[in-house]
Design a protein around this motif. Structure first.
Motif, short mmCIF file in Angstrom:
data_model
loop_
_atom_site.label_atom_id
_atom_site.label_comp_id
_atom_site.label_asym_id
_atom_site.label_seq_id
_atom_site.Cartn_x
_atom_site.Cartn_y
_atom_site.Cartn_z
N LEU A 23 -91.28 35.90 -4.65
CA LEU A 23 -90.53 35.05 -5.57
C LEU A 23 -91.38 34.31 -6.50
O LEU A 23 -91.07 34.21 -7.89
CB LEU A 23 -89.62 34.01 -4.63
N THR A 33 -82.86 36.11 -13.87
CA THR A 33 -81.18 35.83 -13.71
C THR A 33 -81.26 35.47 -12.36
O THR A 33 -81.49 36.23 -11.44
CB THR A 33 -80.57 36.61 -14.18
N TYR A 34 -80.49 34.29 -11.91
CA TYR A 34 -80.06 33.92 -10.54
C TYR A 34 -78.91 33.30 -10.56
O TYR A 34 -78.08 32.90 -11.58
CB TYR A 34 -81.25 32.77 -10.19
N TYR A 35 -78.41 33.21 -9.62
CA TYR A 35 -76.99 32.84 -9.18
C TYR A 35 -76.71 31.77 -8.18
O TYR A 35 -77.57 31.86 -7.03
CB TYR A 35 -75.96 33.88 -9.31
N HIS A 64 -85.33 29.79 -16.65
CA HIS A 64 -84.55 30.92 -16.06
C HIS A 64 -83.17 30.83 -16.32
O HIS A 64 -82.55 29.61 -16.79
CB HIS A 64 -84.88 31.03 -14.71
N TYR A 176 -73.50 39.40 -5.06
CA TYR A 176 -74.96 39.52 -5.49
C TYR A 176 -74.96 40.96 -5.85
O TYR A 176 -75.72 41.15 -7.11
CB TYR A 176 -75.93 39.29 -4.02
N HIS A 180 -76.14 41.57 -9.69
CA HIS A 180 -77.20 42.53 -9.94
C HIS A 180 -77.11 43.32 -10.73
O HIS A 180 -77.90 43.85 -11.84
CB HIS A 180 -78.06 42.84 -8.49
N CYS A 185 -79.34 40.20 -12.00
CA CYS A 185 -79.56 39.09 -11.08
C CYS A 185 -80.40 39.46 -10.05
O CYS A 185 -80.22 40.40 -9.44
CB CYS A 185 -78.42 38.46 -10.77
N LEU A 187 -82.08 36.62 -8.05
CA LEU A 187 -82.26 35.43 -7.03
C LEU A 187 -81.05 34.83 -6.96
O LEU A 187 -80.26 34.63 -7.90
CB LEU A 187 -83.19 34.62 -7.99
N GLN A 188 -80.65 34.67 -5.63
CA GLN A 188 -79.63 33.56 -5.17
C GLN A 188 -80.16 32.39 -4.49
O GLN A 188 -80.96 32.40 -3.70
CB GLN A 188 -78.67 34.37 -4.10
N THR A 189 -79.53 31.41 -4.58
CA THR A 189 -80.00 30.24 -3.97
C THR A 189 -78.51 29.83 -3.42
O THR A 189 -77.32 29.92 -3.77
CB THR A 189 -80.13 29.05 -5.00
N HIS A 214 -84.23 38.38 -4.33
CA HIS A 214 -84.77 37.24 -3.60
C HIS A 214 -83.76 36.27 -3.36
O HIS A 214 -82.51 36.20 -3.88
CB HIS A 214 -85.86 36.78 -4.47
#
Length: 418
Positions: A23, A33-35, A64, A176, A180, A185, A187-189, A214
């Protein structure tokens, strides 16, 4: 400059990660790009969601690109919980809550610039999803034995879990995969209670598309005794001012435990860690001043409700406890503060003794009279010497209120009956 991942770790915001070094490489290579997703299971976000949206903000400030997902479809089902099956809300209710939450999240991230945020709704790709295609394309990637091993599922096997809730992980994982494919995307948090769902999404992307993505999870926010933070005696700590007034929100953080306030400052505010250390050092010298709690309350009330509301909450708290002018408080602020403290309506001819009992500031009339005679009773911050003094003699504040106080900290609001 501190790497954003190092800052997140230093603030105690990374409880789990799929591969923290991989990561780090991805975040260092350029904008990713993350979500983060929020299910509309209530008409407002709450303090647990706030940690997620502020973590998204930290990543955006580091360059980001955030996708903020509001679960128009997953909200119709609900993530399984250990206590039992969720009650399903109507489609109309969920749609309304989607709109409310979408409006809330837009206050916390930027929607302009090279890394502008985008709000997405998973109903856009699941609303017309064919059941056969879903089972063939998505369901085939989920071994039932692994689904049964999930903690929340295994804990519900004896009491019972519906297929609807059992299959929730497939829908969240599909989010996800779709993000993606649609937005790149990677990364997911989310919260650590979502870790099983986060890793399932990572695995689905790998199985379906062969790509490496990730995930990391923030810790659950707890009180000193280890119980979940976010509940008060009056209920959930909501971000919507109609469900929890800015004053009540501010007071929640003022009351933060000494042993936890430094942790909350690191996780919820954008103060430098060195400044937080200085606040905690000052606190060690004079804990009674509650300097870090006051700073925490000001920072978070400003973030959630704006600087004007934060200032109003501070002014109200000061005035209620005899350190400011009550007559300067707007009606809405005064009403919110007194509602939080406790209120009562008394007869027009009520005495201060009657009012102290009616508000619950004392247990009996004898205790009320003793409080007055000992100099511990106040109406609108003016000491009362006569136990039989009429409440009606005190000037009315905005909204017709009279503020009663016993000693330094016990406050309540009184209105006279028509």
């Amino acid at each position: 400059m501190t790497h954003v991942l190092d800052d997140l770790v230093a603030r105690g915001l990374v409880a789990h990660s799929t591969d923290i070094e991989a990561l780090r490489e991805a975040l260092s290579a350029g904008p990713v790009t993350y979500y983060v997703g929020f299910d509309p299971t209530a008409p407002s976000l709450h303090v647990g969601n706030l940690l997620q949206i502020l973590t998204a903000r930290r990543l955006q400030l580091a360059g980001h690109r955030p996708l903020i997902l509001v679960g128009g479809s997953t909200g119709l089902i609900g993530d399984p919980k250990e206590s039992g099956e969720r009650s399903m809300n109507s489609r109309e209710t969920v749609a309304d809550w989607v709109d409310r939450i979408r409006a809330q999240v837009t206050r916390f991230v930027d929607f302009d610039g090279d890394n502008a945020a985008t709000v997405v709704n998973n109903l856009d790709w699941t609303g017309q999803l064919n059941t056969i295609d879903f089972l063939r394309d998505i369901g085939k990637h989920f071994p039932v034995n692994r689904m049964l091993a999930r903690d929340v599922v295994s804990s519900r096997l004896e009491s019972g879990i519906s297929y609807t809730e059992f299959s929730y992980v497939l829908l969240q994982s599909l989010d996800y995969l779709e993000l993606h494919r649609r937005h790149g995307c990677v990364l997911q948090t989310g919260g650590s209670d979502q870790w099983g769902n986060l890793t399932a999404g990572v695995e689905l992307v790998r199985r379906a598309d062969g790509d490496r993505v990730h995930a990391f999870a923030t810790p659950l926010i707890t009180k000193a005794d280890g119980t979940k933070f976010g509940k008060t005696e009056s209920g959930t700590i909501w971000l919507d001012p109609d469900l929890m007034s800015p004053y009540a929100f501010h007071q929640t953080w003022i009351q933060a435990e000494d042993s936890k306030v430094g942790e909350y400052l690191a996780q919820f505010t954008f103060l430098e860690l060195s400044e937080i250390d200085a606040l905690m050092a000052e606190h060690a010298e004079a804990p009674g001043r509650r300097v870090p709690q006051r700073r925490l309350a000001r920072e978070l009330t400003t973030i959630v409700h704006g600087a004007a509301e934060a200032e109003a909450a501070e002014h109200a708290a000061s005035a209620l406890f005899g350190k400011g002018e009550l007559s300067d408080l707007p009606e809405a602020t005064l009403a919110a503060a007194l509602t939080e403290a406790g209120v009562a309506t008394v007869p027009a001819d009520a005495s201060v003794t009657d009012a102290l009992v009616a508000c619950g500031l004392v247990d009996s009339r004898s205790a009320a009279r003793r409080t007055v005679l000992e100099g511990g009773a106040y109406m609108n911050n003016q000491r009362v010497d006569d136990p039989d003094a009429p409440v009606a003699d005190a000037p009315r504040l905005a909204g017709g209120w009279t503020v009663l106080r016993r000693g330094k900290r016990a406050v309540a609001g009184v209105k006279l009956a028509p």
